[in-house]
Design an enzyme around this catalytic site. Structure first.
Site, mmCIF file in Angstrom:
data_model
loop_
_atom_site.group_PDB
_atom_site.id
_atom_site.type_symbol
_atom_site.label_atom_id
_atom_site.label_comp_id
_atom_site.label_asym_id
_atom_site.label_seq_id
_atom_site.Cartn_x
_atom_site.Cartn_y
_atom_site.Cartn_z
ATOM 1 N N GLU A 198 0.861 -1.187 0.000
ATOM 2 C CA GLU A 198 0.000 0.000 0.000
ATOM 3 C C GLU A 198 0.884 1.219 0.000
ATOM 4 O O GLU A 198 2.015 1.161 0.465
ATOM 5 C CB GLU A 198 -0.786 0.087 1.318
ATOM 6 C CG GLU A 198 -1.953 -0.810 1.458
ATOM 7 C CD GLU A 198 -2.516 -0.735 2.878
ATOM 8 O OE1 GLU A 198 -2.393 0.317 3.538
ATOM 9 O OE2 GLU A 198 -3.065 -1.753 3.309
ATOM 10 N N LYS A 199 0.335 2.326 -0.464
ATOM 11 C CA LYS A 199 1.010 3.612 -0.306
ATOM 12 C C LYS A 199 1.220 3.844 1.193
ATOM 13 O O LYS A 199 0.313 3.603 1.992
ATOM 14 C CB LYS A 199 0.116 4.710 -0.884
ATOM 15 C CG LYS A 199 0.644 6.104 -0.704
ATOM 16 C CD LYS A 199 1.498 6.502 -1.876
ATOM 17 C CE LYS A 199 2.168 7.839 -1.658
ATOM 18 N NZ LYS A 199 3.358 7.999 -2.496
ATOM 19 N N LYS A 243 -1.340 -0.053 19.834
ATOM 20 C CA LYS A 243 -1.969 1.102 20.473
ATOM 21 C C LYS A 243 -1.577 1.203 21.950
ATOM 22 O O LYS A 243 -1.479 0.184 22.628
ATOM 23 C CB LYS A 243 -3.493 0.976 20.352
ATOM 24 C CG LYS A 243 -3.945 0.966 18.896
ATOM 25 C CD LYS A 243 -5.352 0.409 18.726
ATOM 26 C CE LYS A 243 -5.674 0.242 17.253
ATOM 27 N NZ LYS A 243 -6.887 -0.552 17.031
ATOM 28 N N ARG A 245 -14.348 -8.249 15.513
ATOM 29 C CA ARG A 245 -14.405 -8.689 16.914
ATOM 30 C C ARG A 245 -14.502 -7.464 17.812
ATOM 31 O O ARG A 245 -14.455 -6.339 17.346
ATOM 32 C CB ARG A 245 -13.108 -9.447 17.235
ATOM 33 C CG ARG A 245 -11.895 -8.584 16.898
ATOM 34 C CD ARG A 245 -10.620 -9.056 17.484
ATOM 35 N NE ARG A 245 -9.472 -8.359 16.936
ATOM 36 C CZ ARG A 245 -9.005 -7.191 17.348
ATOM 37 N NH1 ARG A 245 -9.617 -6.549 18.324
ATOM 38 N NH2 ARG A 245 -7.952 -6.635 16.793
#
Ligand code: ADP
Length: 449
Positions: A199-200, A236, A290
């Site tokens: 991907e870019k 995260k 999920r």
């Protein structure tokens, strides 16, 4: 409604699911490894079944053992939580074949979304904006050709990727050779397939994700976004909602696009669409089929119990409300607290000699820890989620600061000091951060102290 639900997980998420079940009058079955016999999720559940030795592959990933436990205890449904088997379409299919309800989407929908290449195709057909990208790459030469077509920098990703693994960035042809080879090798080691695509690579995006709920009757709502840009190694660390970067009109617009896409795809149950957001534009990355670790911040500002909704939807209930009924109130922030050295991130399992969790208005702590508990070394190092809700972002920040101060965990190192550092930085306070901010901060400031 189900009479009994088996929770195929451990740690705080197993408790989280147990709590929703109890409030719905549903009995719970915990499963556990030999290392988790004294864990809180085992203590709280109505019944518990040992499903194997400590290693996850022998216990929490042991599909036949988990299904046997459900059959022996007469569970009507299995909730997979997150991690472990939660995105394993083969497991969902096995559960379905045994006449047990899998609390989540169908195995077919999981299979579609679990394959990043197929998911991107489905996303485009459903009207979601995506980053420019390639199909499955056939060779290094193919990779270089695609990279030049898309334009550097690009990111090579594993088709079956997850957890930030198997991703490599390349800024030129020379780096591409290495990125392609390494991404394939990592994918081979971590996933079932070593197929990769590219991907870019966006250079300063935010990670913004949309939470959706969809029932079996075509009703779809979104519960707003979560900004998860505070990351380290693509994992995260802090999440907040609403995103400091979005206004109401932008939220409405992406919300509509997402709900229409979910209707087109025919997806059912709770799900999260992850986007990168740069210069006012959204780029779909992937869908998580999920419950997400960070779901409680959405619960805080909407008042909707997402696990309860997952269970209701799986049992065949209709949502019972529309988008107009959903309101967003205040601001919520979550800190993931890990038993790790806050500077090196080396896991620190061991005995918790003392544990005092903060409390008070707008403070929620989701954790399996208790005083005297020994954290086993075999699993994820997240030991608590601190979820703060305030009337405004500023109020939430002040409350978060107070709650982190109040948290006492003695016996193991934790990432609490890192959270305290992050939330005292001007960029964080101003909401001016992108997905690279934390790593730059760690390099330039934190490690030099
Ligand atoms: P995984 O499934 O392993 O979690 P994702 O595709 O969700 O992988 O990407 C994880 C993280 O990697 C994102 O949150 C973002 O920080 C970074 N990332 C992924 N794709 C891109 C991209 N095209 N440009 C810039 N960063 C990216």
């Amino acid at each position: 409604m189900f009479g009994k639900v088996l929770i195929a997980n451990r740690g705080e998420v197993a408790l989280r699911i147990h709590r929703a079940c109890r409030e719905m009058g549903i009995r719970t079955v915990a499963v556990h490894s030999e290392a988790d016999a004294n864990a809180m999720h085992v203590r709280l559940a109505d019944e518990a079944v040992c499903i194997g030795p400590a290693r996850s592959s022998d216990s929490y990933l042991n599909k036949p053992a988990i299904i046997s436990a459900a059959l022996i205890t007469g569970a009507d449904a299995i909730h997979p939580g997150f991690g472990f088997l939660s995105e394993n379409a083969d497991f969902a299919e096995m559960v379905e074949k045994h006449g047990i309800v899998f609390i989540g989407p169908s195995s077919a929908q999981m299979r579609l979304m679990g394959d990043k290449i197929m998911a991107r195709k489905a996303a485009v057909e459903a009207g979601l904006p995506i980053t420019p990208g390639s199909p499955a790459l056939e060779s290094v030469d193919d990779a270089i050709a695609w990279a030049n077509k898309i334009g550097y920098p690009v990111i090579v990703k594993a088709k079956d990727g997850g957890g930030g693994k198997g991703m490599k960035i390349a800024f030129n042809d020379k780096e591409m050779v290495e990125a392609y080879t390494m991404a394939r090798a990592e994918a081979k080691a971590a996933f079932t397939s070593d197929v990769v695509y590219m991907e870019k690579y966006l250079q300063k995006p935010r990670h913004i994700e949309m939470q959706i709920l969809a029932d079996k009757y075509g009703n779809v709502v979104h519960l707003g976004e979560r900004d998860c840009s505070i990351q380290r190694n693509n994992q995260k660390v802090i999440e907040e909602c609403p995103s400091p970067a979005l206004n109401d009109a932008q939220r409405k617009e992406i919300g509509n696009i997402v709900c229409n896409a979910i209707k087109k795809i025919g997806y059912q149950n709770a799900g999260t669409l992850e986007f990168l957001y740069e210069d006012g534009k959204f780029y779909f990355m992937e869908m998580n089929t999920r419950l997400q670790v960070e779901h409680p911040i959405t619960e805080a500002i909407t008042g909707i119990d997402i696990v309860r909704e997952q269970i209701r939807i799986a049992s065949g209930a209709a949502l019972g409300y529309t988008q107009d009924d959903i309101t967003f109130s205040g601001h919520a922030i979550e800190c993931r607290i890990n038993a790790e050295d806050p500077e090196t991130f080396t896991p620190c399992p061991g005995k918790i000699n003392e544990w005092h969790a903060p409390g008070g208005l707008g403070v929620r702590v989701d954790s399996e820890i208790y005083s005297g508990y020994t954290i086993p070394p075999y699993y994820d190092s997240m030991i608590a989620k601190l979820i703060i809700h305030g009337k405004t972002r500023n109020a939430a920040l002040m409350r978060l600061r107070r709650a982190l101060e109040e948290f006492v965990i003695i016996g193991v190192k934790t990432t609490i000091p890192l959270h305290q550092e992050i939330i005292s930085q001007a960029e964080f306070i101003d909401g001016q951060y992108n997905i690279h901010w934390l790593e730059h901060f760690m390099e330039n400031h934190y490690h030099k102290k």
